[in-house]
Structure formats: structure tokens, C-alpha cells
Design a protein around this motif. Structure first.
Motif, PDB file in Angstrom:
ATOM      1  N   GLY A  95       0.804  -1.207   0.000  1.00  0.00           N
ATOM      2  CA  GLY A  95       0.000   0.000   0.000  1.00  0.00           C
ATOM      3  C   GLY A  95       0.842   1.265   0.000  1.00  0.00           C
ATOM      4  N   PRO A  96       0.183   2.423   0.211  1.00  0.00           N
ATOM      5  CA  PRO A  96       0.887   3.709   0.221  1.00  0.00           C
ATOM      6  C   PRO A  96       1.919   3.781   1.335  1.00  0.00           C
ATOM      7  N   ALA A  97       2.934   4.616   1.142  1.00  0.00           N
ATOM      8  CA  ALA A  97       3.991   4.766   2.145  1.00  0.00           C
ATOM      9  C   ALA A  97       3.413   5.271   3.465  1.00  0.00           C
ATOM     10  N   PRO A  98       3.681   4.580   4.587  1.00  0.00           N
ATOM     11  CA  PRO A  98       3.177   5.009   5.886  1.00  0.00           C
ATOM     12  C   PRO A  98       4.207   5.756   6.729  1.00  0.00           C
ATOM     13  N   ILE A  99       5.397   6.003   6.160  1.00  0.00           N
ATOM     14  CA  ILE A  99       6.489   6.541   6.973  1.00  0.00           C
ATOM     15  C   ILE A  99       7.287   7.550   6.160  1.00  0.00           C
ATOM     16  N   ASP A 100       7.760   8.625   6.841  1.00  0.00           N
ATOM     17  CA  ASP A 100       8.544   9.659   6.161  1.00  0.00           C
ATOM     18  C   ASP A 100       9.894   9.867   6.834  1.00  0.00           C
ATOM     19  N   ASN A 101      10.377   8.829   7.529  1.00  0.00           N
ATOM     20  CA  ASN A 101      11.657   8.939   8.235  1.00  0.00           C
ATOM     21  C   ASN A 101      12.341   7.583   8.262  1.00  0.00           C
ATOM     22  N   PHE A 102      13.505   7.519   8.914  1.00  0.00           N
ATOM     23  CA  PHE A 102      14.306   6.301   8.926  1.00  0.00           C
ATOM     24  C   PHE A 102      14.333   5.639  10.303  1.00  0.00           C
ATOM     25  N   SER A 103      13.294   5.873  11.099  1.00  0.00           N
ATOM     26  CA  SER A 103      13.283   5.347  12.463  1.00  0.00           C
ATOM     27  C   SER A 103      13.238   3.827  12.508  1.00  0.00           C
ATOM     28  N   THR A 104      12.749   3.191  11.451  1.00  0.00           N
ATOM     29  CA  THR A 104      12.677   1.728  11.421  1.00  0.00           C
ATOM     30  C   THR A 104      13.647   1.122  10.420  1.00  0.00           C
ATOM     31  N   THR A 105      14.465   1.945   9.785  1.00  0.00           N
ATOM     32  CA  THR A 105      15.381   1.462   8.751  1.00  0.00           C
ATOM     33  C   THR A 105      16.611   0.820   9.385  1.00  0.00           C
ATOM     34  N   PRO A 106      16.927  -0.425   9.024  1.00  0.00           N
ATOM     35  CA  PRO A 106      18.134  -1.063   9.553  1.00  0.00           C
ATOM     36  C   PRO A 106      19.382  -0.255   9.227  1.00  0.00           C
ATOM     37  N   GLY A 107      20.270  -0.187  10.208  1.00  0.00           N
ATOM     38  CA  GLY A 107      21.505   0.561  10.025  1.00  0.00           C
ATOM     39  C   GLY A 107      21.378   2.030  10.320  1.00  0.00           C
ATOM     40  N   ASP A 108      20.173   2.480  10.650  1.00  0.00           N
ATOM     41  CA  ASP A 108      19.938   3.893  10.973  1.00  0.00           C
ATOM     42  C   ASP A 108      19.118   3.975  12.243  1.00  0.00           C
ATOM     43  N   GLY A 109      17.798   3.798  12.136  1.00  0.00           N
ATOM     44  CA  GLY A 109      16.954   3.864  13.325  1.00  0.00           C
ATOM     45  C   GLY A 109      17.049   2.639  14.206  1.00  0.00           C
ATOM     46  N   VAL A 110      17.389   1.490  13.599  1.00  0.00           N
ATOM     47  CA  VAL A 110      17.589   0.238  14.336  1.00  0.00           C
ATOM     48  C   VAL A 110      18.868  -0.405  13.804  1.00  0.00           C
ATOM     49  N   ASP A 111      19.353  -1.433  14.488  1.00  0.00           N
ATOM     50  CA  ASP A 111      20.590  -2.076  14.061  1.00  0.00           C
ATOM     51  C   ASP A 111      20.437  -2.741  12.695  1.00  0.00           C
ATOM     52  N   GLY A 112      21.523  -2.700  11.925  1.00  0.00           N
ATOM     53  CA  GLY A 112      21.508  -3.199  10.565  1.00  0.00           C
ATOM     54  C   GLY A 112      22.221  -4.527  10.397  1.00  0.00           C
ATOM     55  N   TYR A 113      22.787  -4.741   9.213  1.00  0.00           N
ATOM     56  CA  TYR A 113      23.220  -6.070   8.800  1.00  0.00           C
ATOM     57  C   TYR A 113      24.728  -6.235   8.680  1.00  0.00           C
ATOM     58  N   ALA A 114      25.510  -5.375   9.297  1.00  0.00           N
ATOM     59  CA  ALA A 114      26.961  -5.569   9.337  1.00  0.00           C
ATOM     60  C   ALA A 114      27.298  -6.530  10.476  1.00  0.00           C
ATOM     61  N   ARG A 115      26.742  -7.729  10.399  1.00  0.00           N
ATOM     62  CA  ARG A 115      26.931  -8.742  11.435  1.00  0.00           C
ATOM     63  C   ARG A 115      26.668 -10.115  10.833  1.00  0.00           C
ATOM     64  N   GLU A 116      27.140 -11.127  11.527  1.00  0.00           N
ATOM     65  CA  GLU A 116      27.089 -12.481  10.973  1.00  0.00           C
ATOM     66  C   GLU A 116      25.713 -13.126  11.080  1.00  0.00           C
TER      67      GLU A 116
END
Length: 335
Positions: A95-116
Motif C-alpha cells: 500500500g501507500p507509504a506510511p512513513i517519512d523517516n528512517f526510524s525503522t530502517t536497519p543501520g539507521d533507526g535500528v541495528d543493521g546487517y553488518a553482522r554475521e
């Protein structure tokens, strides 16, 4: 397990490789994924250099591809052994975009994928394209899906359209490949004649050196006999937008994707109005968009362009290479 983390206030010298406890088994609705690859994006660079503030100790990288090791209760979409790839907005499913920020984006608002290893919600992943290896799959999360949404979802790209791409970064190279896959004509720009030759090998029909041809919007009009480009992949921002507006066709579509030349600036609104063109901002896409792109990649055998790969331990060097601008396509981490 090994991971990379960032100490505030950021900066490549504040990236460190450390050991961390294994995240354990997945709970209900979760999957455990062994990460094998990630890919670098301009957004990730902003985070690790401190331009985009984040939490102390943040694990960077929005893109992650790997193998499912275990599934939690209630997960039916994935099984152990499946190859998967992360999503940029883990909670934007359709559906339409529900977010206008990076609060849930891995590596920014939450931990990302530079891990095993990572344990997280199953809906934060999709199946990886069956024809791609892990490094190639890791390129679709941000760069690939941005180009797909710009051209196919928002732009309604069709065979015979003309697409204008700017530069040789990940989104722009993906746009060249997707446009050709869909039967479009492609005009590409770069400041490097060597990179322009590479763009031709990737399918660009015409190329323009924007350094020797600063009025490249007019050059696009000339190449299209006054019609202009139906779609413009605008990754530069305020410094290039006036030329993109000049280049676009009457009633055409400009996808405002990047801010490489700054976050604010003058826009020739009268010219945009006269062109009756659509200027649309976007940030990546939804899980459903990614699933559709995966099907298209598999059906057409598209292979992403990877310039160079670095081991996780050399993550800072990978970002230094990205900052040099020497690359064409994507830079990846092997994990």
C-alpha cells in the motif's frame, strides 16, 4: 559472532569490529538468518560518517542477504535453507507509504546487517532472486528497489519510453538495467568518458559528459528531437534539478531520489509548471514492491553490477572507496 558497530559522533575511524553474543533462536513470527553479504549505499555513508546522527554502538548497513537457519512459531513463508534478502522499511508491507523517516530502517533507526547473524521479524525479509548470489541479492534492498519503484511503480515505465539517468551510482546503474529490460531507450550522463563507455556496455543508447556539456538538459532535448525524456532518475538534487526539468518531456516524470548536491536549493518552478511534469519524491519502497522486483529479476535474468567487494573487517575502506567516486555500480561487503 562478529559485527561492525559505530561509536558516536560517527566517522570512519569510529567503526570497529567486535565480538557479540549469538542472538539465539527465533521467537514467534521471527526467523534467524546467517548474513553473507551487504551492499553500500549513500544513506549508509551518511550514517557512518555522522552526517545522519544515530545511536551510539549502532550496527550499520541497511542491506543484508543470507540464508535462513531457523524459523519461529507461525512462520510459513520461509524454511531453513531459504535464501533471503532484507527490506529497507521492515514494517511497510504494502500500500501507500506510511512513513517519512528512517526510524525503522536497519543501520539507521535500528541495528543493521553488518553482522554475521540476525534474528528478526519474518516480514523484514523477502525471498532472494533465485538467479543471484548473496552479494548480488544484497544490492536490491535499497538501490535496486529505489530504481524499480521510480520507473515501474511510480513512473509506469513502458516499452519505447526514454529514460535519463545521472551518474554511475547504484541506483542509476540499476535504472539503466531495468529500463533496458523493460524495452526503454536510455540516455545516461557522467563526468568521466571512461564511465560513459562503461554505461554503453550496460545498455545506454546515448551518453552525455555533463562536464564538457554543462547544458545537458538541452542536449537531451536534441537527442530526442525536442520531445525530452519521459522519465528522469534525479539523484543529484538541487544542483542538477534545473537541468533535469529542462530535459524532461512535457507531462514527463522526474523521480527525486538523491541529494548529492545538497538538501535545499532553488527550483525553477515556472519551467516545471510549463513542462506540466510530475516531480515525485520517493524513498525506496514496500515489501510488496520488492517481491514484484524479485519476480522480474528472475524472469529476465538481470544481474546487478558489482564494482568491488570488501570483507566485513575492511568496512571503513569500503566506504572510503565509495567516497572516492571511482566505482560503477555497487560496492559490497562479504560477511
Amino acid at each position: 559472532m562478529k559485527l561492525a558497530s559505530l561509536s558516536t559522533p560517527g566517522g570512519l575511524d569510529n567503526l570497529s569490529i567486535t565480538d557479540a553474543p549469538d542472538p539465539g533462536e527465533p521467537g514467534p513470527g521471527q526467523i534467524r538468518v546467517r548474513i553473507h553479504a551487504s551492499s553500500l549505499n549513500f544513506h549508509d555513508y551518511g550514517v557512518v560518517t555522522g552526517v545522519i546522527p544515530t545511536a551510539n554502538g549502532r550496527i550499520p548497513m541497511a542491506d543484508g542477504a543470507g540464508v535462513v537457519e531457523a524459523v519461529g512459531e507461525g512462520v510459513q513463508e520461509f524454511n531453513a535453507g531459504d535464501h533471503v534478502v532484507s527490506t529497507f522499511f521492515p514494517h511497510w508491507l504494502d500500500g501507500p507509504a506510511p512513513i517519512d523517516n528512517f526510524s525503522t530502517t536497519p543501520g539507521d533507526g535500528v541495528d543493521g546487517y553488518a553482522r554475521e547473524v540476525v534474528v528478526g521479524p519474518a516480514h523484514g525479509f523477502t525471498h532472494a532472486p533465485a538467479n543471484l548470489n548473496h552479494a548480488e541479492s544484497a544490492t536490491i534492498t535499497t538501490a535496486g528497489l529505489t530504481a524499480w519503484r521510480a520507473l515501474v511503480v511510480d513512473g509506469g515505465l513502458k516499452a519505447g519510453d526514454t529514460v535519463l539517468t545521472l551518474g554511475t551510482g547504484g541506483v542509476s546503474i540499476y535504472a539503466v538495467q531495468l529500463a533496458k529490460m523493460m524495452g526503454a531507450r536510455v540516455i545516461s550522463t557522467s563526468s568521466s568518458d571512461a564511465k560513459l563507455e562503461r554505461l554503453k556496455t550496460l545498455g545506454a543508447d546515448e551518453v552525455i559528459n555533463y562536464r564538457s556539456t554543462p547544458d545537458w538538459g538541452k542536449a537531451v532535448q536534441e537527442l530526442t528531437h525536442g520531445r525530452g525524456a519521459d522519465h528522469v532518475i534525479e539523484v543529484g538534487g538541487p544542483g542538477t534539478l534545473p537541468q533535469s526539468i529542462e530535459a524532461v518531456s512535457i507531462g514527463g516524470h522526474i523521480s527525486l531520489i538523491g541529494v548529492l548536491t545538497g538538501r535545499a536549493g532553488d527550483v525553477p518552478t515556472a519551467r516545471l509548471m510549463a513542462k506540466q511534469a510530475r516531480l515525485q519524491g520517493l524513498i525506496v519502497g514496500s515489501r510488496a514492491h520488492q517481491q514484484a522486483m524479485v519476480r522480474a529479476i528472475e524472469a529476465n535474468g538481470l544481474k546487478p553490477v558489482i564494482d568491488r567487494q570488501f570483507p566485513l573487517a575492511e568496512i571503513a575502506d569500503a566506504f572510503r572507496y565509495e567516497a572516492s567516486g571511482a566505482h560503477v555500480g555497487k560496492i559490497c561487503l562479504t560477511i
